[in-house]
Design a protein around this motif. Structure first.
Motif, PDB file in Angstrom:
ATOM      1  N   GLY A 130       9.494  -9.043   5.636  1.00  0.00           N
ATOM      2  CA  GLY A 130      10.796  -8.615   5.370  1.00  0.00           C
ATOM      3  C   GLY A 130      10.894  -8.039   3.782  1.00  0.00           C
ATOM      4  N   LYS A 131       9.724  -8.100   3.244  1.00  0.00           N
ATOM      5  CA  LYS A 131       9.639  -7.704   1.757  1.00  0.00           C
ATOM      6  C   LYS A 131       9.329  -6.313   1.339  1.00  0.00           C
ATOM      7  CE  LYS A 131       7.233 -12.088   1.032  1.00  0.00           C
ATOM      8  NZ  LYS A 131       5.883 -12.847   0.315  1.00  0.00           N
ATOM      9  N   GLY A 132       9.505  -5.403   2.470  1.00  0.00           N
ATOM     10  CA  GLY A 132       9.644  -4.057   2.252  1.00  0.00           C
ATOM     11  C   GLY A 132       8.066  -3.574   2.362  1.00  0.00           C
ATOM     12  N   PRO A 133       8.123  -2.188   1.750  1.00  0.00           N
ATOM     13  CA  PRO A 133       6.626  -1.447   1.836  1.00  0.00           C
ATOM     14  C   PRO A 133       5.446  -1.919   0.891  1.00  0.00           C
ATOM     15  CG  PRO A 133       8.291  -0.225   0.477  1.00  0.00           C
ATOM     16  CD  PRO A 133       8.967  -1.550   1.097  1.00  0.00           C
ATOM     17  N   TYR A 134       4.282  -1.661   1.368  1.00  0.00           N
ATOM     18  CA  TYR A 134       3.181  -2.005   0.613  1.00  0.00           C
ATOM     19  C   TYR A 134       2.157  -0.761   0.665  1.00  0.00           C
ATOM     20  CZ  TYR A 134      -0.415  -5.543  -0.829  1.00  0.00           C
ATOM     21  OH  TYR A 134      -1.160  -6.241  -1.569  1.00  0.00           O
ATOM     22  N   ILE A 135       1.581  -0.462  -0.525  1.00  0.00           N
ATOM     23  CA  ILE A 135       0.536   0.563  -0.758  1.00  0.00           C
ATOM     24  C   ILE A 135      -0.872   0.162  -0.749  1.00  0.00           C
ATOM     25  CG2 ILE A 135      -0.266   2.213  -2.267  1.00  0.00           C
ATOM     26  CD1 ILE A 135       2.662   2.625  -3.164  1.00  0.00           C
ATOM     27  N   LEU A 136      -1.772   0.704   0.143  1.00  0.00           N
ATOM     28  CA  LEU A 136      -3.112   0.678   0.133  1.00  0.00           C
ATOM     29  C   LEU A 136      -3.873   1.777  -0.120  1.00  0.00           C
ATOM     30  CD1 LEU A 136      -3.662  -1.452   3.518  1.00  0.00           C
ATOM     31  CD2 LEU A 136      -3.565  -2.460   1.120  1.00  0.00           C
ATOM     32  N   GLU A 137      -4.516   1.863  -1.320  1.00  0.00           N
ATOM     33  CA  GLU A 137      -5.398   2.748  -1.774  1.00  0.00           C
ATOM     34  C   GLU A 137      -6.775   2.634  -1.237  1.00  0.00           C
ATOM     35  OE1 GLU A 137      -7.315   5.157  -5.506  1.00  0.00           O
ATOM     36  OE2 GLU A 137      -5.826   3.819  -5.843  1.00  0.00           O
ATOM     37  N   ILE A 138      -7.201   3.228  -0.462  1.00  0.00           N
ATOM     38  CA  ILE A 138      -8.520   2.942   0.229  1.00  0.00           C
ATOM     39  C   ILE A 138      -9.431   4.095  -0.183  1.00  0.00           C
ATOM     40  CG2 ILE A 138      -9.638   2.482   2.479  1.00  0.00           C
ATOM     41  CD1 ILE A 138      -7.131   1.594   3.773  1.00  0.00           C
TER      42      ILE A 138
ATOM     43  N   LEU B 264      14.192   0.827  -1.302  1.00  0.00           N
ATOM     44  CA  LEU B 264      15.539   0.363  -1.250  1.00  0.00           C
ATOM     45  C   LEU B 264      16.022  -0.124  -0.062  1.00  0.00           C
ATOM     46  CD1 LEU B 264      18.373   0.919  -2.892  1.00  0.00           C
ATOM     47  CD2 LEU B 264      18.545   3.051  -1.621  1.00  0.00           C
ATOM     48  N   TRP B 265      15.441   0.277   1.010  1.00  0.00           N
ATOM     49  CA  TRP B 265      15.815  -0.305   2.509  1.00  0.00           C
ATOM     50  C   TRP B 265      14.824  -1.340   2.807  1.00  0.00           C
ATOM     51  CZ3 TRP B 265      16.706   5.174   4.538  1.00  0.00           C
ATOM     52  CH2 TRP B 265      18.047   5.691   4.073  1.00  0.00           C
ATOM     53  N   LYS B 266      13.925  -1.755   2.207  1.00  0.00           N
ATOM     54  CA  LYS B 266      12.917  -2.730   2.484  1.00  0.00           C
ATOM     55  C   LYS B 266      12.285  -2.575   3.728  1.00  0.00           C
ATOM     56  CE  LYS B 266      14.411  -6.545  -0.462  1.00  0.00           C
ATOM     57  NZ  LYS B 266      13.368  -6.292  -1.340  1.00  0.00           N
ATOM     58  N   LEU B 267      11.834  -1.207   4.047  1.00  0.00           N
ATOM     59  CA  LEU B 267      11.068  -0.787   5.244  1.00  0.00           C
ATOM     60  C   LEU B 267       9.900  -1.287   5.520  1.00  0.00           C
ATOM     61  CD1 LEU B 267      12.273   3.096   5.607  1.00  0.00           C
ATOM     62  CD2 LEU B 267      13.512   1.009   6.239  1.00  0.00           C
ATOM     63  N   PRO B 268       9.535  -1.685   6.734  1.00  0.00           N
ATOM     64  CA  PRO B 268       8.328  -2.392   6.965  1.00  0.00           C
ATOM     65  C   PRO B 268       7.047  -1.173   7.304  1.00  0.00           C
ATOM     66  CG  PRO B 268       9.476  -2.293   8.996  1.00  0.00           C
ATOM     67  CD  PRO B 268      10.613  -1.617   7.985  1.00  0.00           C
TER      68      PRO B 268
ATOM     69  N   GLY C 284       9.087  -0.805  -7.416  1.00  0.00           N
ATOM     70  CA  GLY C 284       8.780  -2.327  -7.003  1.00  0.00           C
ATOM     71  C   GLY C 284       7.893  -2.353  -5.802  1.00  0.00           C
ATOM     72  N   ILE C 285       6.960  -1.605  -5.329  1.00  0.00           N
ATOM     73  CA  ILE C 285       6.241  -1.515  -4.549  1.00  0.00           C
ATOM     74  C   ILE C 285       4.779  -2.099  -4.698  1.00  0.00           C
ATOM     75  CG2 ILE C 285       5.096  -0.319  -2.360  1.00  0.00           C
ATOM     76  CD1 ILE C 285       7.422   1.725  -2.369  1.00  0.00           C
ATOM     77  N   PRO C 286       4.226  -3.268  -4.345  1.00  0.00           N
ATOM     78  CA  PRO C 286       2.873  -3.691  -4.609  1.00  0.00           C
ATOM     79  C   PRO C 286       1.837  -2.906  -3.927  1.00  0.00           C
ATOM     80  CG  PRO C 286       4.003  -4.975  -3.119  1.00  0.00           C
ATOM     81  CD  PRO C 286       5.060  -4.008  -3.417  1.00  0.00           C
ATOM     82  N   GLY C 287       0.706  -2.862  -4.375  1.00  0.00           N
ATOM     83  CA  GLY C 287      -0.291  -2.196  -3.786  1.00  0.00           C
ATOM     84  C   GLY C 287      -1.772  -2.436  -4.385  1.00  0.00           C
ATOM     85  N   GLU C 288      -2.660  -2.266  -3.613  1.00  0.00           N
ATOM     86  CA  GLU C 288      -3.949  -2.476  -3.982  1.00  0.00           C
ATOM     87  C   GLU C 288      -5.165  -1.675  -3.702  1.00  0.00           C
ATOM     88  OE1 GLU C 288      -6.178  -5.539  -1.255  1.00  0.00           O
ATOM     89  OE2 GLU C 288      -4.003  -6.141  -0.749  1.00  0.00           O
ATOM     90  N   VAL C 289      -6.075  -1.758  -4.339  1.00  0.00           N
ATOM     91  CA  VAL C 289      -7.296  -0.726  -4.160  1.00  0.00           C
ATOM     92  C   VAL C 289      -8.311  -1.410  -3.116  1.00  0.00           C
ATOM     93  CG1 VAL C 289      -8.604  -1.359  -6.160  1.00  0.00           C
ATOM     94  CG2 VAL C 289      -8.905   0.787  -5.095  1.00  0.00           C
ATOM     95  N   VAL C 290      -8.790  -0.736  -2.097  1.00  0.00           N
ATOM     96  CA  VAL C 290      -9.601  -1.219  -1.285  1.00  0.00           C
ATOM     97  C   VAL C 290     -10.985  -0.579  -1.104  1.00  0.00           C
ATOM     98  CG1 VAL C 290      -9.743  -2.103   1.239  1.00  0.00           C
ATOM     99  CG2 VAL C 290      -7.746  -1.802   0.083  1.00  0.00           C
ATOM    100  N   ASP C 291     -12.054  -0.982  -0.794  1.00  0.00           N
ATOM    101  CA  ASP C 291     -13.495  -0.471  -0.625  1.00  0.00           C
ATOM    102  C   ASP C 291     -13.187   0.036   0.792  1.00  0.00           C
ATOM    103  OD1 ASP C 291     -16.130   0.576  -0.254  1.00  0.00           O
ATOM    104  OD2 ASP C 291     -16.999  -1.380  -0.787  1.00  0.00           O
TER     105      ASP C 291
END
Length: 332
Positions: A236-244, A171-175, A208-215
């Motif tokens: 400034g696009k907001g949060p991002y999820i990394l599943e490592i 909502l707040w596009k936090l980094p 609406g948070i993008p994410g990706e899986v990582v080795d």
């Protein structure tokens, strides 16, 4: 929003590859020594080792910039070392000594460093996630271009407060980069027995948070994904999820016999997927270093770790008066 796949690994210099090896080896040797001291009774309480997961934090620190923040759970020793905290201070805190980062009052799970922008070390599962969003909010408010790495595990990914935080961060596009260190067993339950979906990086889609899986056993892959994530946040696009996806070789804590998995499974991971061995092979086969060079690095790292253990043993226990310090914030 569709999940993304990790982009191809970049070329890497001899210097950077050697530094990755050195940084991961420091964590490995430090944790091995911590395990020894725990067995000797010099470390009390809970002690959660990071052995096997070294590539996660080393790769992400390679994607960080000065001033970026990090916050994590109780499996935190590797994060401290990777961001440059002094092994002496970390080991002294593990042993409850005055020379520790929290003056011997925090122990394994509660260390902090304002200088290195490390905000803990938190013992409550998932509690650091909203705190990480708060750190990111402070940077958004100041408009300083900084990013917060908020680490949590596959077990904590099922906590309600995580999704409240996802909503606010979006909502707040936090980094903030939400880093799910998926070591596949949480405290002692396999992911497929506790989680309805195998894809934790898609948990932000509803917000609406993008994410990706990582080795997570490949430090170069982690760095690439980290660069993508921080670039998204800084834009400034907001949060991002990394599943490592990673793997811990030891039990959840030093008191865990890890009977929920076989020795053969652990040995197979050690032999086929070890993150440090992976980089060692790259160094040798790429002629970036010789066997003698790597032996010299190992000897140097062992000396640093042994010195930290001696520092911890020689540091006095906190004075009784320390019970009454650091309770309230100083007036400003």
């Amino acid at each position: 929003m569709a999940a993304r796949k990790t982009t191809p690994k970049p070329n890497v210099s001899s210097e950077e590859l050697t530094q990755f090896y050195r940084d991961m080896l420091l964590i490995r040797r430090f944790e091995e020594k911590a395990g020894q001291l725990y067995g000797m009774g010099l470390i009390g309480g809970f002690c959660h080792l990071y052995i096997g997961q070294e590539a996660v934090v080393v790769g992400l620190e390679a994607a960080a910039e000065d001033g970026d923040k990090r916050i994590t759970s109780y499996r935190d020793h590797g994060h401290m070392l990777a961001c440059g905290m002094d092994p002496n201070g970390v080991m002294a805190e593990l042993t409850g000594r005055e020379g520790g980062y929290s003056k011997g009052k925090g122990g394994s799970m509660h260390m902090f460093s304002k200088e290195k922008h490390f905000y803990g070390g938190h013992g409550i599962v998932g509690a650091q996630v909203p705190l990480g969003a708060g750190l990111a909010f402070s940077d958004k408010y100041r408009d300083n271009g900084r990013v917060t790495f908020t680490y949590f595990g596959d077990g904590a990914a099922n906590q309600g407060q995580v999704y409240e935080t996802f909503n606010m961060a979006a909502l707040w596009k936090l980094p903030v980069v939400f880093v799910i260190e998926n070591n596949q067993y949480a405290m002692g339950t396999a992911q497929q027995r506790s989680t309805s979906t195998p894809d934790l990086h898609t948990r932000g889609e509803a917000f609406g948070i993008p994410g990706e899986v990582v080795d997570g056993m490949d430090v170069l892959a982690v760095k690439v994904a980290g660069k993508t994530a921080v670039g998204h946040c800084r834009a400034g696009k907001g949060p991002y999820i990394l599943e490592i996806k990673t793997y811990r070789y030891r039990g959840h804590s030093m008191s865990d016999p890890a009977k929920y998995r076989t020795r053969e499974e652990v040995q197979k991971m050690r032999e086929e997927r070890d993150p440090i061995e992976h980089v060692r092979i790259m160094l040798i086969e790429g002629k970036h270093a010789s066997e003698d060079d790597l032996k010299a690095i190992d000897k140097e790292i062992k000396a640093v770790v042994n010195a930290s253990a001696e520092f911890a043993k020689e540091s006095p226990e906190p004075a009784l008066e320390e019970l009454w310090t650091d309770i309230y914030a100083e007036a400003t």
